[in-house]
Structure formats: C-alpha cells, structure tokens
Write an enzyme that holds these catalytic residues in place. Structure first.
Site: not given
Length: 346
Positions: A145, A158, A162
């Site tokens: 991402s 999150y 990541k």
C-alpha cells in the site's frame, strides 16, 4: 535464473482470498488451468470464491486459516503441496484494520492488526520459502500500500504494520539476492481500492469509513498482482497516480504532507451513514460466515478501472529506452545546430 513458463499451469496460493483485492486475484489467476489454494477465515467467502475459480476452469482447494498463526501457515503450505505439488506463486493479501484515533485503540486490538497485517505476511512467507528455497524456484508477491511509505491519521495500527512490512520485505529481498537463489519476492503498492473492508472494519469514527479518493477497482489491483507474479524481477510496482503522488510528496516534503493530512485526512476517510456495531467487525471473527461479500465495496460509482501509472510501472524499461532515444535526438539536434552556426535574421 529458472522461470516457469507463464503459459504452463502453476500452483498459486492466495491469502485473504475471499474479498476485495484477494477475491479479484482469485479471478485473475483462475485462467489457464492454474491450481489455486485459497486461504481465509470465512466459510461463505471461501465457498463462493472456490465456485468462481472452478467455473473459470481452475482446480481449487480452500483452506480455512488465520495467517496470524505460524502453524496454520505451515499447514496451508503443506496441504497445497500435498494436493497440487510444488508451490510456484504465493500471494499475501490478508489483513485487518481499525478505524479510530490511536488513543481509542486497545493494546489487544493494535496487536491483532499487527499480527495479521504484518506478521501474517511474515508467517506465510516463511512457510513458502521453506519449500521454494530448496527447489530454487518460486515467487512471492506481497500486496502492499502507499501507506507502507506514508502513514495516515485514523489508521495508526494499519500504517505501522504496513511500514514494518515494507522494511522487512526490503531486508528479505537483499538476503535472497545475496544468496543467489532464483526465488523472487516483489511488492505491489496499492492506492485506495473499492473493497468491502470499509463495511466490516472495526470503526470508532463519528461516521462511516471510506477510502480516500481517488478510488480504484479491485480488478486493476489484481491485474497488477498477476503481472508482478509473472515478472518478479522488479522490487515493487506502483498502482495509481495517487500512490505516486503520495510517495513523491512524502519524499520531498514530509512535514508539509503531515500538515496537509492533519487538515484533510480525518474528513476524507469518513462519510455520513449508519455505523455498524463493533460486534460485527471482522477483527476477531470473520464477517463472511454466512454471507459472501465479493470483491467490490459500495464505491462502484466513483471507482476507476484503469491506471496510467500501472502501465508505466510495468513498462519502465520501454519508457527508459524511449526517454534515452529522445535525449539522444535532442543532443544530436544541438550538435547539428552548433555546427551550422546561429540562425540568420528572420
């Protein structure tokens, strides 16, 4: 380096295979008789994804598993090879998240996001490499991402997972290159995607979660993953102009981007609408025990199906050659101009 012909059926394992990008990846790989092993927690989603793959002509096995459990990942790999033979491609896509300010996320919730979104990739990759390295063959695709480079408000768990995934992936890739193995790992950095996650994520915002525009369709993301699996020599691929813009802005002016996201990032990730109860979130239990969510979320009206940036990422060699040719032509023009002297009066 030994590369399996892309026209030959391969054994492909996909985690997070029941919804969103993972579900679209099932469809992208369900061609040419590829043997698919689909991994997720929800039985309804696994049944529906399996039926789609079979209808497209692919042999399929479904394995209910939580990638946060290292033993479960090992069992997935063992079953995949027992059923279909050596694993050729492993796609990591499973994740979990929480939409809330950091101070409203409990330690257990933060750890759960990390266990799935970061350590789930680590666990699955370890299981895949235990089999790929002795054979000197295989490809692992990590679904990443833009958030791997640029954290955003309301997604601290999150964002942290990541970022950790990105650092671990880079270190692992260096180790594999140093070893001389033909096994490859690559990563596909995604933009905001129209997936069902925004209706099942644990949410403590005042409104209903949504992706930050522009939004792209999961099929575009899946095509990028399939291309990366077929061309694993690149360290990573970027999907969407917004991904490029975010990464460039963060590299050039991270402080300015901090302030911009502080002003816009809160409202951009939520909209008016009824909130689902926390008990319906999929952080601890799957949300597709009786209902299949499919690949798409509720943002079809605004989601884009194409990305010029993805094409550029896939054809960087061609673009480099073209750029070099243009520079060469310009240089030759300057040389000719200098030899002929300055232009006369008009």
């Amino acid at each position: 380096m030994r590369i399996l012909s892309r026209s030959k059926p391969r054994t492909v394992v996909i985690t997070g295979a029941t919804a969103g990008i993972g579900r679209a990846c099932v469809r992208a790989f369900a061609t040419g008789g590829h043997r698919l092993v689909l991994v997720a927690r929800g039985p309804a989603g696994l049944r529906a994804a399996s039926a789609e793959a079979r209808a497209a002509g692919s042999p399929v096995r479904t394995v209910p598993a939580d990638v946060a459990d290292p033993q479960a990942c090992e069992a997935v790999a063992a079953r995949a090879e027992a059923e279909f033979g050596p694993i050729d491609v492993w796609v990591n896509d499973a994740f979990a998240s929480v939409f809330a300010p950091f101070t409203e996320i409990s330690p257990a919730e933060f750890r759960r996001v990390t266990d799935v979104t970061y350590l789930g990739y680590v666990n699955a990759t370890r299981a895949a490499l235990r089999r790929m390295l002795p054979r000197d063959h295989g490809t692992i695709v990590q679904v990443g991402s833009a958030i791997a480079y640029r954290g955003i408000p309301l997604q601290t768990a999150y964002s942290g997972a990541k970022h950790a995934l990105q650092g671990w992936h880079e270190a692992l890739r260096c180790e594999l290159l140093a070893s001389g193995t033909a096994v490859r790992v690559t990563m596909v950095q995604m933009p905001a995607v129209n997936t069902p996650q925004f209706d099942w994520v644990l949410n403590r915002l005042r409104g209903r979660p949504r992706p930050v525009a522009p939004v792209y369709q999961p099929e575009l993301a899946a095509r990028a993953v399939r291309f990366a699996a077929d061309h694993p020599g690149r360290r990573e691929y970027w999907v969407g102009g917004s991904t490029v813009g975010t990464l460039v802005a963060n590299a050039l002016a991270p402080g300015l981007l901090d302030r911009y996201l502080a002003r816009t990032g809160i409202d951009a990730q939520q909209e008016d609408g009824p909130r689902r109860a926390d008990g319906l979130a999929n952080l601890w239990t799957p949300s597709d025990t009786s209902h299949d969510h499919g690949a798409h979320g509720r943002f079809d009206d605004e989601a884009r199906e194409r990305s010029t940036q993805l094409w550029a990422s896939q054809h960087h060699g061609l673009l480099a050659v073209g750029g070099a040719a243009l520079l060469g032509a310009a240089a030759r023009g300057l040389v000719r101009g200098s030899r002929s002297g300055p232009p006369g009066p008009g």
